[in-house]
Each structure stands twice: as C-alpha cells, then as structure tokens.
Enzyme design. Sequence first.
Site, PDB file in Angstrom:
ATOM      1  CG  ASP A 173      -1.983   1.011   1.213  1.00  0.00           C
ATOM      2  OD1 ASP A 173      -2.428   1.375   0.113  1.00  0.00           O
ATOM      3  OD2 ASP A 173      -2.401   1.447   2.302  1.00  0.00           O
ATOM      4  CG  HIS A 174      -0.522   4.942   0.483  1.00  0.00           C
ATOM      5  ND1 HIS A 174      -0.893   6.032  -0.266  1.00  0.00           N
ATOM      6  CD2 HIS A 174      -1.625   4.549   1.153  1.00  0.00           C
ATOM      7  CE1 HIS A 174      -2.169   6.300  -0.053  1.00  0.00           C
ATOM      8  NE2 HIS A 174      -2.641   5.403   0.795  1.00  0.00           N
ATOM      9  CG  HIS A 219      -6.489   5.212  -0.280  1.00  0.00           C
ATOM     10  ND1 HIS A 219      -5.266   4.710   0.098  1.00  0.00           N
ATOM     11  CD2 HIS A 219      -6.782   4.643  -1.473  1.00  0.00           C
ATOM     12  CE1 HIS A 219      -4.834   3.885  -0.844  1.00  0.00           C
ATOM     13  NE2 HIS A 219      -5.737   3.826  -1.803  1.00  0.00           N
ATOM     14  N   GLY A 220      -8.460   6.353   3.430  1.00  0.00           N
ATOM     15  CA  GLY A 220      -8.897   7.149   4.570  1.00  0.00           C
ATOM     16  C   GLY A 220     -10.229   6.690   5.113  1.00  0.00           C
ATOM     17  CB  SER A 245      -9.763   4.409   9.977  1.00  0.00           C
ATOM     18  OG  SER A 245      -9.245   3.125   9.724  1.00  0.00           O
ATOM     19  CB  THR A 284      -6.708   4.893  11.900  1.00  0.00           C
ATOM     20  OG1 THR A 284      -5.719   5.510  11.079  1.00  0.00           O
ATOM     21  CG2 THR A 284      -6.776   5.629  13.228  1.00  0.00           C
TER      22      THR A 284
END
Length: 274
Positions: A81-82, A205-206, A208, A230
């Site tokens: 990831d990333h 994405h993001g 959480s 997270t």
Amino acid sequence: MLVSLKSVLSDAQKNHYGVGLFNTIDTDMLQAAIDAAEELRSPIIIGTAEVLLPYGELSLLAPAMVAMAKKASVPVVVHYDHGLTFSRCAESLKLGFSSVMFDASAKSYEENVRETREIVKMAHAFGATVEGEIGHVGEAADGEDENSALYTTPAQAVDYIAKTGIDACAVAIGTAHGAYKKKPRLDFDRLTEIRNATDTPLVLHGGSGLSDADFQRAVQLGITKVNIFTDLCNAGLRAYQDNLSYLELRNQKVETIKQEIMKKMKLFGSMGRA
C-alpha cells in the site's frame, strides 16, 4: 489462497460489494485479519504501506503474509500500500506480493502518469496488479480544511487510467488518512460521476473513522476496495485497558482487532462472498 487484486475486485464490482484492505504491521494483526476472513467466508486484502515499514520491516513481514495467504481457505490479496519508491515496490513484488499501490499523487500529473506507468509494466511482468491514485487524499491529523482542488475529477480519472494501465484507481472525494477531528464530508455526487465515467474498480482511502452510512453509500455508489488501518490500531489499544498478562494481552489484542475487521466486512457486504 493467494490471488490478484483484479480478480477480487472484479467480482466485487459485478456483485456490488466492497472488499477491505486491512494493513497488518505484525503477525498479531495478520492472524486477526485471516481469522476474520475465514470465519465470515469473505475475500480480504492484507498489506502494509511504505510509511509503516519502520514499525514492521517488509523483509520480516512478507514471508508470513504470503504464506498465510497461500494457506487460507478464502481469496487473499497481499498488497503493498502507498508505495512511494520504485525500489520498495520492486522488493514487495520479489517477496511475493500479488498487488502494488503506487502513490505519486502528490507529484505533478505528468510525473504521476509517467512513474505509475513504469510500475505497471514491472508489476504486470510479475503477474501482479496495480492500484494508482489520481487526486490526493491528505492527512486528517494535519488539518481537515476542505480543499476540493485536490479531489479527483471524472475526466482526470479516465485520462489517468488510460495512460497508466492501472487495474484499480484510488479517488479523492473528501476522505483523509489518520484520525478525523471532525466529521468528514464526502462528495458522493463526484463519486457517482467518476463511477459512470469508467469501469475500472474504484478505491476509497482514509476509511477509518467514517460512519456506517458513509461506508454503505460509498460501496453502493461504486467503491469496491476500502482501506482500513487506524481503526485496527484503535481496536488493538482497547485490549491494553484490561489487566492481563503479556500472553493474555496478545490473544486479546488479536481478538479485538478481529472483531473490528469482521464489523467492517459486514458493512462492506463481503461476508459470504468467498
């Protein structure tokens, strides 16, 4: 069984559900993820990210991740990831990862296209699939002022996918990485427009910290992959609130993370899809 991202997301898109990417920086999180997937008969994406390598080195994690994926009775994607550098992406592929997400979204559009295209060539030669990002998902902890100039546009997404050859596309519609300090406002109209413009699987994405309703609507409107980390860390921390021995604590941590993953799988609709 170890599978590619493309195979998992193709079925998710066809049958209108989402598959979670659960980043796992140690074998406790890894066990929780695989146990959750097998109990709910859900496909799953496990991985780690380049920014997380100081907390779990790739060469140590990869053998366990790949081995557990191959042994699992459900489809498992092992995803880098990333990825920020060509060398680390190449390392993950050599170690047996079946998928790479290359993130050049903070660079100029031309650089993003050029560098992502090179990663695609390399990954496809390994038989792996590639996720790219157009638009930019920022950091929640660094401030959450809405900046729609960083959001993905349908025209950008179509052009980017065509020029890079990616297998999945991460889009920016108002989410952010890390812990939210206030409720995010997602641009679902924008997501609908992007979904209507391309058949390539879309990634959020993001994830959480989003509400259950946000997750369900995003999947309903075409998101097929949702990144979670997270929330898993927060779940693991809850185990430390109990007065347990070290060994009891380890098993309790695995269980609390497993329950959080199962909750997300049910929300995304992937339960029973394996």
